[in-house]
Design an enzyme around this catalytic site. Structure first.
Site, PDB file in Angstrom:
ATOM      1  N   SER A  54       0.797  -1.204  -0.091  1.00 13.35           N
ATOM      2  CA  SER A  54       0.149   0.007  -0.133  1.00 13.35           C
ATOM      3  C   SER A  54       0.947   1.236  -0.006  1.00 13.35           C
ATOM      4  O   SER A  54       1.947   1.296   0.610  1.00 13.35           O
ATOM      5  CB  SER A  54      -0.952   0.083   1.411  1.00 13.35           C
ATOM      6  OG  SER A  54      -1.543   1.208   1.487  1.00 13.35           O
ATOM      7  N   TYR A  80      -1.750   0.174  10.370  1.00 16.53           N
ATOM      8  CA  TYR A  80      -1.838  -0.688   9.089  1.00 16.53           C
ATOM      9  C   TYR A  80      -0.634  -0.128   8.300  1.00 16.53           C
ATOM     10  O   TYR A  80       0.057  -0.816   7.668  1.00 16.53           O
ATOM     11  CB  TYR A  80      -2.942  -0.184   8.427  1.00 16.53           C
ATOM     12  CG  TYR A  80      -3.251  -0.486   7.002  1.00 16.53           C
ATOM     13  CD1 TYR A  80      -3.252  -1.701   6.494  1.00 16.53           C
ATOM     14  CD2 TYR A  80      -3.134   0.503   6.098  1.00 16.53           C
ATOM     15  CE1 TYR A  80      -3.298  -2.100   5.275  1.00 16.53           C
ATOM     16  CE2 TYR A  80      -3.488   0.254   4.663  1.00 16.53           C
ATOM     17  CZ  TYR A  80      -3.583  -1.177   4.270  1.00 16.53           C
ATOM     18  OH  TYR A  80      -3.233  -1.505   3.003  1.00 16.53           O
TER      19      TYR A  80
HETATM   20  N1  LIG Z   1      -8.721  -0.916  -0.236  1.00 15.29           N
HETATM   21  C1  LIG Z   1      -7.593   0.081  -0.340  1.00 15.29           C
HETATM   22  O1  LIG Z   1      -8.016   1.044  -0.359  1.00 15.29           O
HETATM   23  C2  LIG Z   1      -6.373  -0.653  -0.374  1.00 15.29           C
HETATM   24  C3  LIG Z   1      -5.175   0.463  -0.500  1.00 15.29           C
HETATM   25  C4  LIG Z   1      -4.025  -0.357  -0.530  1.00 15.29           C
HETATM   26  C5  LIG Z   1      -3.698  -1.280  -0.400  1.00 15.29           C
HETATM   27  N2  LIG Z   1      -4.726  -2.333  -0.148  1.00 15.29           N
HETATM   28  C6  LIG Z   1      -4.253  -3.672   0.284  1.00 15.29           C
HETATM   29  O2  LIG Z   1      -5.025  -4.453  -0.948  1.00 15.29           O
HETATM   30  C7  LIG Z   1      -5.407  -6.007  -0.502  1.00 15.29           C
HETATM   31  C8  LIG Z   1      -6.839  -5.890  -0.774  1.00 15.29           C
HETATM   32  O3  LIG Z   1      -7.760  -5.015  -0.099  1.00 15.29           O
HETATM   33  P1  LIG Z   1      -9.005  -4.965  -0.050  1.00 15.29           P
HETATM   34  O4  LIG Z   1      -9.544  -3.507  -0.019  1.00 15.29           O
HETATM   35  O5  LIG Z   1      -9.315  -5.698  -1.279  1.00 15.29           O
HETATM   36  O6  LIG Z   1      -9.489  -5.725   0.961  1.00 15.29           O
HETATM   37  P2  LIG Z   1     -10.848  -6.404   1.741  1.00 15.29           P
HETATM   38  O7  LIG Z   1     -12.143  -5.864   0.793  1.00 15.29           O
HETATM   39  O8  LIG Z   1     -11.122  -5.844   3.136  1.00 15.29           O
HETATM   40  O9  LIG Z   1     -10.545  -7.972   1.717  1.00 15.29           O
HETATM   41  C9  LIG Z   1      -9.768  -8.392   2.435  1.00 15.29           C
HETATM   42  C10 LIG Z   1      -9.587  -9.989   2.251  1.00 15.29           C
HETATM   43  O10 LIG Z   1      -8.712 -10.372   3.027  1.00 15.29           O
HETATM   44  C11 LIG Z   1      -9.124 -11.637   3.661  1.00 15.29           C
HETATM   45  N3  LIG Z   1      -8.446 -11.883   5.069  1.00 15.29           N
HETATM   46  C12 LIG Z   1      -8.239 -11.013   6.000  1.00 15.29           C
HETATM   47  N4  LIG Z   1      -7.649 -11.887   7.014  1.00 15.29           N
HETATM   48  C13 LIG Z   1      -7.353 -12.779   6.573  1.00 15.29           C
HETATM   49  C14 LIG Z   1      -6.807 -14.094   7.111  1.00 15.29           C
HETATM   50  N5  LIG Z   1      -6.119 -14.203   8.229  1.00 15.29           N
HETATM   51  N6  LIG Z   1      -6.528 -15.318   6.377  1.00 15.29           N
HETATM   52  C15 LIG Z   1      -7.075 -15.131   5.009  1.00 15.29           C
HETATM   53  N7  LIG Z   1      -7.859 -14.420   4.448  1.00 15.29           N
HETATM   54  C16 LIG Z   1      -7.924 -13.192   5.377  1.00 15.29           C
HETATM   55  C17 LIG Z   1     -10.535 -11.198   3.985  1.00 15.29           C
HETATM   56  O11 LIG Z   1     -11.329 -12.235   4.376  1.00 15.29           O
HETATM   57  P3  LIG Z   1     -12.674 -12.243   4.934  1.00 15.29           P
HETATM   58  O12 LIG Z   1     -13.701 -11.881   4.106  1.00 15.29           O
HETATM   59  O13 LIG Z   1     -13.092 -13.748   5.832  1.00 15.29           O
HETATM   60  O14 LIG Z   1     -12.614 -11.130   5.939  1.00 15.29           O
HETATM   61  C18 LIG Z   1     -10.740 -10.651   2.731  1.00 15.29           C
HETATM   62  O15 LIG Z   1     -11.175 -11.678   1.604  1.00 15.29           O
HETATM   63  C19 LIG Z   1      -5.003  -5.534   1.161  1.00 15.29           C
HETATM   64  O16 LIG Z   1      -3.375  -6.322   1.100  1.00 15.29           O
HETATM   65  C20 LIG Z   1      -4.939  -4.272   1.351  1.00 15.29           C
HETATM   66  O17 LIG Z   1      -3.972  -4.024   2.517  1.00 15.29           O
HETATM   67  C21 LIG Z   1      -6.058  -1.812  -0.025  1.00 15.29           C
END
Ligand SMILES: NC(=O)c1ccc[n+]([C@@H]2O[C@H](COP(=O)([O-])OP(=O)(O)OC[C@H]3O[C@@H](n4cnc5c(N)ncnc54)[C@H](OP(=O)(O)O)[C@@H]3O)[C@@H](O)[C@H]2O)c1
Length: 240
Positions: free
Chosen positions: A128, A141
């Site tokens: 990120s 985070y």
């Molecule tokens: N959204 C943003 O603006 C943003 C920006 C920069 C980087 N990112 C990064 O991009 C990635 C995806 O983000 P997102 O927004 O798509 O996230 P999200 O919609 O919150 O989804 C998170 C995913 O991770 C899974 N997860 C969490 N803990 C876990 C564990 N212990 N074992 C297996 N699965 C687990 C969740 O499963 P459950 O459904 O069971 O909770 C879900 O499938 C992350 O690495 C995040 O840090 C996001």
């Protein structure tokens, strides 16, 4: 790294970016292990669904045993809502570090021999721009993503000898429900013009992997990286 004909495993594929990455991998002709800690929530025809909690060593070992043909590992899953470092709940802060840093590391340690057996392949860690510039309300985070950035750089050096490409996808702001819920809870304005859709980011990520890039940036993270040459900054989302 050729995607067509490869075998990829994506963590956290039931929603958000993970689902978009698994979908795009299938579209490009990869075999896909779509993994989730609640596999019943994965709705992705054509994918092989596996149960996987990245913070549980036995679960990770079982996935590595079941998916011995993997040559692309995508560490996407993360718990992102840890709050602030000084005033936040320490258990939540640990949980953020557990998934973003130790979860990714546990996966890499389990799958490095699998990748070696399959010719080297690639690891894509989803980082990120928060690794570089933080925002008040979720500094734990940002710290965990900084640690994962260091992890990615270290593993790249360690696995060069087995011909594994270790790449970082560094998103700025992804238009997922998680981000919108966080912004609402914090009363933060989202710079809508900088948000990237999960499907568009997945295409960017896989284009980068196919090109052999070690770092894949979107427009917002490209700007964030430039600030590393100056004094440390916080994101001022309102002014972006
Ligand atoms: N959204 C943003 O603006 C943003 C920006 C920069 C980087 N990112 C990064 O991009 C990635 C995806 O983000 P997102 O927004 O798509 O996230 P999200 O919609 O919150 O989804 C998170 C995913 O991770 C899974 N997860 C969490 N803990 C876990 C564990 N212990 N074992 C297996 N699965 C687990 C969740 O499963 P459950 O459904 O069971 O909770 C879900 O499938 C992350 O690495 C995040 O840090 C996001």
């Amino acid at each position: 790294m050729e995607i067509a004909g490869s075998t990829a495993l994506v963590t956290g594929s039931n929603r958000g970016l993970g689902l978009a990455l698994a979908t795009e991998l299938l579209r490009r002709g990869a075999k896909v292990y779509a993994t989730a800690r609640r596999p019943e929530l994965v709705d992705l025809p054509g994918a092989e669904v596996l149960s996987l909690d990245i913070t549980d060593q036995a679960s990770v070992d079982a996935a590595a045993a079941a998916a011995g043909d993997v040559d692309i590992l995508i560490n996407n899953a993360a718990f992102t809502d840890g709050g602030n470092l000084v005033t936040g709940d320490l258990d939540r802060i640990r949980a953020v570090m557990d998934s973003n840093y130790y979860g990714a590391l546990t996966m890499i340690r389990a799958f490095a021999p699998v990748l070696a057996r399959n010719g080297g392949g690639a690891i894509l860690n989803v980082l990120s721009a928060a690794a570089w510039n933080t925002v008040d309300g979720n500094t734990s985070y940002a710290a965990a993503k900084s640690a994962e950035w260091g992890l990615t750089n270290g593993v790249r050096v360690e696995l060069a000898g087995q011909n594994t490409l270790v790449s970082a996808l560094v998103p700025g702001l992804i238009a997922t429900k998680t981000l919108r819920d966080f912004a609402t809870a914090q009363g933060l304005p989202l710079p809508e013009h900088l948000l990237i859709e999960p499907a568009a980011l997945a295409r960017l990520a896989l284009d980068g992997l196919e090109a052999g890039d070690v770092e894949i940036l979107d427009p917002m993270s490209a700007e964030a990286k430039k600030t590393l040459a100056g004094p440390s900054l916080a994101f001022d989302l309102a002014s972006l």
